[in-house]
Scaffold this active site. Sequence first.
Site, PDB file in Angstrom:
ATOM      1  N   ARG A 177       0.823  -1.218   0.000  1.00  0.00           N
ATOM      2  CA  ARG A 177       0.000   0.000   0.000  1.00  0.00           C
ATOM      3  C   ARG A 177       0.858   1.269   0.000  1.00  0.00           C
ATOM      4  NH1 ARG A 177      -3.491  -3.046  -0.410  1.00  0.00           N
ATOM      5  NH2 ARG A 177      -4.324  -4.485   1.120  1.00  0.00           N
ATOM      6  N   SER A 226      -1.452  -8.211  10.668  1.00  0.00           N
ATOM      7  CA  SER A 226      -2.679  -8.631  11.352  1.00  0.00           C
ATOM      8  C   SER A 226      -2.534 -10.055  11.910  1.00  0.00           C
ATOM      9  CB  SER A 226      -3.846  -8.546  10.379  1.00  0.00           C
ATOM     10  OG  SER A 226      -3.572  -9.364   9.269  1.00  0.00           O
ATOM     11  N   CYS A 281      -0.908  -0.107  15.971  1.00  0.00           N
ATOM     12  CA  CYS A 281      -1.132  -1.350  16.714  1.00  0.00           C
ATOM     13  C   CYS A 281      -1.159  -1.077  18.211  1.00  0.00           C
ATOM     14  CB  CYS A 281      -0.047  -2.354  16.393  1.00  0.00           C
ATOM     15  SG  CYS A 281       1.548  -1.701  16.798  1.00  0.00           S
TER      16      CYS A 281
HETATM   17  P1  NAD Z   1      -1.713  -7.265   6.918  1.00  0.00           P
HETATM   18  O1  NAD Z   1      -1.632  -8.451   7.800  1.00  0.00           O
HETATM   19  O2  NAD Z   1      -2.844  -7.148   5.965  1.00  0.00           O
HETATM   20  O3  NAD Z   1      -0.392  -7.148   6.016  1.00  0.00           O
HETATM   21  C1  NAD Z   1       0.907  -7.229   6.578  1.00  0.00           C
HETATM   22  C2  NAD Z   1       1.859  -7.796   5.534  1.00  0.00           C
HETATM   23  O4  NAD Z   1       1.448  -9.127   5.192  1.00  0.00           O
HETATM   24  C3  NAD Z   1       1.898  -7.002   4.230  1.00  0.00           C
HETATM   25  O5  NAD Z   1       3.244  -6.925   3.800  1.00  0.00           O
HETATM   26  C4  NAD Z   1       1.044  -7.836   3.277  1.00  0.00           C
HETATM   27  O6  NAD Z   1       1.474  -7.746   1.947  1.00  0.00           O
HETATM   28  C5  NAD Z   1       1.208  -9.258   3.800  1.00  0.00           C
HETATM   29  N1  NAD Z   1      -0.006 -10.070   3.636  1.00  0.00           N
HETATM   30  C6  NAD Z   1      -1.298  -9.641   3.706  1.00  0.00           C
HETATM   31  N2  NAD Z   1      -2.145 -10.682   3.548  1.00  0.00           N
HETATM   32  C7  NAD Z   1      -1.383 -11.788   3.389  1.00  0.00           C
HETATM   33  C8  NAD Z   1      -1.677 -13.172   3.188  1.00  0.00           C
HETATM   34  N3  NAD Z   1      -2.922 -13.615   3.132  1.00  0.00           N
HETATM   35  N4  NAD Z   1      -0.641 -14.022   3.069  1.00  0.00           N
HETATM   36  C9  NAD Z   1       0.631 -13.594   3.135  1.00  0.00           C
HETATM   37  N5  NAD Z   1       0.967 -12.298   3.311  1.00  0.00           N
HETATM   38  C10 NAD Z   1      -0.019 -11.399   3.436  1.00  0.00           C
HETATM   39  O7  NAD Z   1      -1.645  -5.981   7.877  1.00  0.00           O
HETATM   40  P2  NAD Z   1      -1.820  -4.452   7.489  1.00  0.00           P
HETATM   41  O8  NAD Z   1      -3.252  -4.186   7.157  1.00  0.00           O
HETATM   42  O9  NAD Z   1      -0.771  -4.024   6.529  1.00  0.00           O
HETATM   43  O10 NAD Z   1      -1.450  -3.780   8.896  1.00  0.00           O
HETATM   44  C11 NAD Z   1      -2.359  -3.609   9.940  1.00  0.00           C
HETATM   45  C12 NAD Z   1      -2.287  -4.739  10.941  1.00  0.00           C
HETATM   46  O11 NAD Z   1      -0.970  -4.854  11.451  1.00  0.00           O
HETATM   47  C13 NAD Z   1      -3.163  -4.508  12.166  1.00  0.00           C
HETATM   48  O12 NAD Z   1      -3.757  -5.721  12.520  1.00  0.00           O
HETATM   49  C14 NAD Z   1      -2.170  -4.058  13.231  1.00  0.00           C
HETATM   50  O13 NAD Z   1      -2.562  -4.291  14.571  1.00  0.00           O
HETATM   51  C15 NAD Z   1      -1.000  -4.885  12.877  1.00  0.00           C
HETATM   52  N6  NAD Z   1       0.217  -4.307  13.422  1.00  0.00           N
HETATM   53  C16 NAD Z   1       0.783  -4.935  14.491  1.00  0.00           C
HETATM   54  C17 NAD Z   1       1.917  -4.403  15.062  1.00  0.00           C
HETATM   55  C18 NAD Z   1       2.577  -5.052  16.228  1.00  0.00           C
HETATM   56  O14 NAD Z   1       3.676  -4.652  16.558  1.00  0.00           O
HETATM   57  N7  NAD Z   1       1.994  -6.036  16.876  1.00  0.00           N
HETATM   58  C19 NAD Z   1       2.487  -3.234  14.534  1.00  0.00           C
HETATM   59  C20 NAD Z   1       1.871  -2.632  13.437  1.00  0.00           C
HETATM   60  C21 NAD Z   1       0.744  -3.189  12.888  1.00  0.00           C
END
Ligand code: NAD
Length: 499
Positions: A177, A226, A281
């Site tokens: 994104r 996530s 997060c």
């Molecule tokens: P996301 O899980 O959709 O994506 C994260 C990464 O995973 C991206 O690089 C994406 O390309 C990849 N991805 C997405 N779907 C996938 C799949 N099905 N298979 C393999 N890879 C995949 O998360 P997001 O929307 O980019 O970010 C928001 C989320 O991240 C929220 O849930 C937030 O709480 C979490 N977050 C957690 C922390 C922490 O430290 N715990 C920090 C920041 C964000």
Amino acid sequence: MKTLDHLINGVPSAGTSDRTGPVFNPATGEQIAEVRLANVADVDSAVAAAKEALPEWSAMPPLRRARIMFRFNELILTHEEELAELITQQHGKTIEDAKGDILRGREVVEFACGIPHLMRGDFTEDVGTGIDAYSIRQPVGVCAGITPFNFPAMIPLWMFPISIACGNTFILKPSERDPSCPYRLVELAHEAGVPEGVINMVNGDKEAVDSILTHADIDAVSFVGSTPVASYIYATAAEHGKRVQALGGAKNHMVVMPDADIEQASDALIGAGYGSAGQRCMAVSVAVAVGDGTADALVENLSPKIRELKIGPGNADDIEMGPVVTRQAQERILNLIDKGVEDGATLAVDGRGLKLQGYENGYFIGGTLFDHVTEDMSIYKEEIFGPVLSVVRAQDYESALDMVNRNEFGNGTAIFTKDGDAARDFTERAQIGMVGVNVPIPVPVAYHSFGGWKRSLFGDTHMHGMEGVRFYTRIKAVTSRWPKSGVREGRSLTMPTMQ
Ligand code: NAD
């Protein structure tokens, strides 16, 4: 339309995949670029570059790697404005907030500058007569990092500076994104003196991620995103023999005690609930008010502040809150607000239907506040990841603490109180990885470690601080002896002991 490349072996790469994804400006809803989505062969090229660069880089004295980190830190600082603009353009957060994203990341680079000390081993002389023992930390090998959209500077910087400072080589797969800030950071690392192949970046989606998780030449995977994806990453990468740390989603509660200063607590909730449009997060999405009097005072104090939030494009002056990241995120959040109303929560401030002149297609949502939220409602159960705060009423401190501990997530929590006993009890008994006492967003500084418990972290090691160094290194224990030549002690088939 601009096409965003991968960066492999020190140079931009178009790769071989013909798939691309759109990159939008969330403030206007316009598509501003397309990003290449890597296939298996593209990931292979990045891994091959990282593997080839590994022997020379890991053999470089840590002091020299640290000097490169010092230069990298300076370059991030001198490019702060440019990086912040890239973040605001693709993520939507305000320029000031984007600078915070960069600074919290840069602090990890500063931490990585101390790598010669951090990687230092242990030595014991004479564990047996004339026998010494020592433990050393060595790099793990080729590492990969998969990062989310919400901190395009800080989260990549949680990972690759420590990893490469430890002597590993790295492949970064940032969120599709908002990939331009991570790309620029990787370019700056090269400008600082990181040799080609040591840090590579591939853009992509699930196809790229799956190639990373199953690749025979990748030794360790760091993930932030996530919870459903984190759990999948952990299981798949571990099954393929990799060391994994996978940080997931959150539902962070802030307990407001009856003795708390309501004005302070509500200011803290405004920042923690609505900063970055709730897309952190460590955002507080649930305020647990202890006692009805506390809840009434909180809602009364919060409501006008939420209505007065200055919402607009992140690059405009005086804006406090920008849009959410995508049209889909906006629709999902608006649906959840509808669901909250249907489920019977009291909508104290309604952020739906916000239209900004000149930005009618932007993904804006007004600050939203629910009162009388209960644990069975979707707005409580789901991570909304938007500018929506729920007030839950608890009869007493114990039931507030129980609620925090019952939740499936365990990322962050906070307590606002003037009572030292309550605060101490809370910090001891909360089943949560990061706790704040009168601090609403308790994100640890770089030399402590960041990580949640329960379904907010899959794996054992947290990010950065000493936990980061441990994740990116392997311990080797050496026992050594230099007998005088010609001295014979005879042979023995019994287990060696140090008698
Ligand atoms: P996301 O899980 O959709 O994506 C994260 C990464 O995973 C991206 O690089 C994406 O390309 C990849 N991805 C997405 N779907 C996938 C799949 N099905 N298979 C393999 N890879 C995949 O998360 P997001 O929307 O980019 O970010 C928001 C989320 O991240 C929220 O849930 C937030 O709480 C979490 N977050 C957690 C922390 C922490 O430290 N715990 C920090 C920041 C964000």
